[in-house]
Design a protein around this motif. Sequence first.
Motif, mmCIF file in Angstrom:
data_model
loop_
_atom_site.group_PDB
_atom_site.id
_atom_site.type_symbol
_atom_site.label_atom_id
_atom_site.label_comp_id
_atom_site.label_asym_id
_atom_site.label_seq_id
_atom_site.Cartn_x
_atom_site.Cartn_y
_atom_site.Cartn_z
ATOM 1 N N LYS A 36 0.862 -1.180 0.000
ATOM 2 C CA LYS A 36 0.000 0.000 0.000
ATOM 3 C C LYS A 36 0.894 1.223 0.000
ATOM 4 N N SER A 37 0.443 2.258 -0.661
ATOM 5 C CA SER A 37 1.138 3.537 -0.659
ATOM 6 C C SER A 37 0.148 4.619 -0.272
ATOM 7 N N GLU A 38 0.637 5.829 -0.119
ATOM 8 C CA GLU A 38 -0.247 6.947 0.187
ATOM 9 C C GLU A 38 -1.310 7.078 -0.890
ATOM 10 N N GLY A 39 -2.540 7.274 -0.485
ATOM 11 C CA GLY A 39 -3.619 7.470 -1.437
ATOM 12 C C GLY A 39 -4.273 6.193 -1.935
ATOM 13 N N PHE A 40 -3.734 5.027 -1.591
ATOM 14 C CA PHE A 40 -4.324 3.753 -2.016
ATOM 15 C C PHE A 40 -4.899 3.041 -0.797
ATOM 16 N N ILE A 61 10.585 -2.809 -4.205
ATOM 17 C CA ILE A 61 9.218 -2.300 -4.206
ATOM 18 C C ILE A 61 9.057 -1.341 -3.024
ATOM 19 N N SER A 62 8.335 -0.236 -3.238
ATOM 20 C CA SER A 62 8.152 0.776 -2.195
ATOM 21 C C SER A 62 6.696 0.859 -1.768
ATOM 22 N N GLY A 63 6.490 1.196 -0.509
ATOM 23 C CA GLY A 63 5.151 1.373 0.030
ATOM 24 C C GLY A 63 5.213 1.693 1.507
ATOM 25 N N THR A 64 4.047 1.829 2.128
ATOM 26 C CA THR A 64 3.981 2.099 3.560
ATOM 27 C C THR A 64 3.609 0.860 4.363
ATOM 28 N N GLU A 65 2.914 -0.086 3.727
ATOM 29 C CA GLU A 65 2.488 -1.317 4.389
ATOM 30 C C GLU A 65 2.633 -2.466 3.397
#
Length: 100
Positions: A36-40, A61-65
């Motif tokens: 998950k990323s910001e805005g998704f 791969i990048s994301g917050t979660e």
Amino acid sequence: FITNSFDLNLRAIKTMQSVELGASGYENSFVSFYYKSEGFNRFRKSPWVPINSMGTCVPMISGTEFKMAFYSVGLDMDMDYITLRWKLSDRRFIRGVYAS
């Protein structure tokens, strides 16, 4: 199998750089991430990355979660440990020293 979701106790954007498997029978195995990323609001899935002969792969791969997914063609995979190497890409919320 797929792991539970994790955010490494930091809600900033992180980049998953490498995965190392301590396992036997990992030949013809693959790793993917749900992220998950910001805005998704929903998890998105990255492509499957093959695990090399040393038991590692580089998903980048990048994301917050995240959730990690493993797929093996053989049925004899015996997992001992997973080492995940990551980099903090987003330092907006970091003030001073932080622990990883």
